[in-house]
Design a protein around this motif. Structure first.
Motif, short mmCIF file in Angstrom:
data_model
loop_
_atom_site.label_atom_id
_atom_site.label_comp_id
_atom_site.label_asym_id
_atom_site.label_seq_id
_atom_site.Cartn_x
_atom_site.Cartn_y
_atom_site.Cartn_z
N ARG A 1 0.85 -1.19 0.00
CA ARG A 1 0.00 0.00 0.00
C ARG A 1 0.88 1.24 0.00
NH1 ARG A 1 -2.88 -0.99 5.14
NH2 ARG A 1 -1.28 -2.26 6.00
N MET A 2 0.26 2.36 -0.37
CA MET A 2 1.00 3.62 -0.41
C MET A 2 -0.01 4.77 -0.32
SD MET A 2 3.47 4.98 -3.45
CE MET A 2 2.23 5.63 -4.53
N PRO B 1 1.13 11.41 -3.04
CA PRO B 1 1.41 12.79 -2.60
C PRO B 1 0.16 13.65 -2.46
CG PRO B 1 2.94 12.15 -4.35
CD PRO B 1 1.94 11.06 -4.20
N ASP B 2 -0.87 13.34 -3.24
CA ASP B 2 -2.11 14.12 -3.12
C ASP B 2 -2.98 13.65 -1.97
OD1 ASP B 2 -2.95 11.72 -4.16
OD2 ASP B 2 -4.16 12.59 -5.78
N GLY B 3 -2.54 12.60 -1.19
CA GLY B 3 -3.28 12.12 -0.03
C GLY B 3 -4.19 10.94 -0.31
N SER B 4 -4.31 10.52 -1.57
CA SER B 4 -5.16 9.38 -1.88
C SER B 4 -4.41 8.08 -1.55
CB SER B 4 -5.56 9.39 -3.36
OG SER B 4 -4.42 9.27 -4.17
N LYS B 5 -5.19 7.06 -1.18
CA LYS B 5 -4.60 5.76 -0.81
C LYS B 5 -4.59 4.86 -2.04
CE LYS B 5 -6.18 6.09 3.92
NZ LYS B 5 -5.05 6.31 4.70
N VAL B 6 -3.45 4.19 -2.24
CA VAL B 6 -3.28 3.27 -3.36
C VAL B 6 -2.89 1.92 -2.77
CG1 VAL B 6 -1.97 2.81 -5.47
CG2 VAL B 6 -2.53 5.15 -4.86
N VAL B 7 -3.53 0.86 -3.28
CA VAL B 7 -3.25 -0.49 -2.79
C VAL B 7 -2.76 -1.32 -3.98
CG1 VAL B 7 -4.24 -2.56 -1.76
CG2 VAL B 7 -4.97 -0.31 -0.96
#
Length: 182
Positions: free
Chosen positions: A117-118, A121-127
């Motif tokens: 997960r990460m 930079p814009d604050g959205s979560k990526v899995v």
């Protein structure tokens, strides 16, 4: 020890000597017990009077005299009586088979494995997940090849919807590891 082709006569001589030694031991060894040749045994058996046993005969030949039998072993046996046949029974009543309604359709399996997960930079979560040998990056609104759509990504899970059957599914995400800094 390495043997060459020249030692072949030596091996043959050694084998011949061993064979001769074994033959000499076989001839020189006295027989064990009281050995009576087969010819003498047959003569002793014919010379002994009926009903007496000779001391020289082995115990295996001491057996009772044969008696005539009432049954001819070469005649077939009489057939055994067959049991009486049972009266015919009425056939069982037909069984009504009620068809079961088909099972409701199920959505395909999710078949996703969590890979990482990460937070962008814009604050959205990526899995990051794997589907078989394919790596996928999940983001809200993404349509997967198996028909599921990513609806929401939380800190603990990713929510999916399967629109064709109006079903939902969830992929649990393990808690983030806490690293110690010094």
């Amino acid at each position: 020890m390495k043997l060459s082709h020249q030692s072949s006569p030596y091996r043959l001589a050694l084998l011949a000597a061993v064979a001769l030694g074994l033959m000499w031991l076989t001839i020189r060894t006295p027989p064990v017990g009281n050995v009576v040749p087969a010819v003498e045994r047959a003569v002793q058996a014919t010379m002994a009077p009926a009903g007496t046993t000779s001391a020289a005969l082995p115990e295996a030949l001491d057996r009772p005299a044969l008696v005539p039998s009432d049954v001819d072993p070469f005649m077939p046996e009489a057939p055994k009586a067959l049991p009486l046949a049972k009266p015919p029974q009425a056939p069982p009543a037909p069984v009504m088979v009620v068809a079961q309604p088909p099972a409701p359709p199920e959505p395909p399996p999710l078949n996703l494995a969590f890979a990482g997960r990460m937070t962008a930079p814009d604050g959205s979560k990526v899995v990051y997940v794997t589907m078989g040998e394919t790596a996928l990056v999940l983001a809200p609104g993404l349509e997967l090849p198996n028909g599921y759509k990513v609806t929401q990504i939380n800190a603990r899970s990713v929510e999916f919807s399967y629109a064709a059957l109006n079903r939902t599914a969830r992929l649990d995400i393990p808690p983030a590891q806490k690293y110690e800094t010094r």
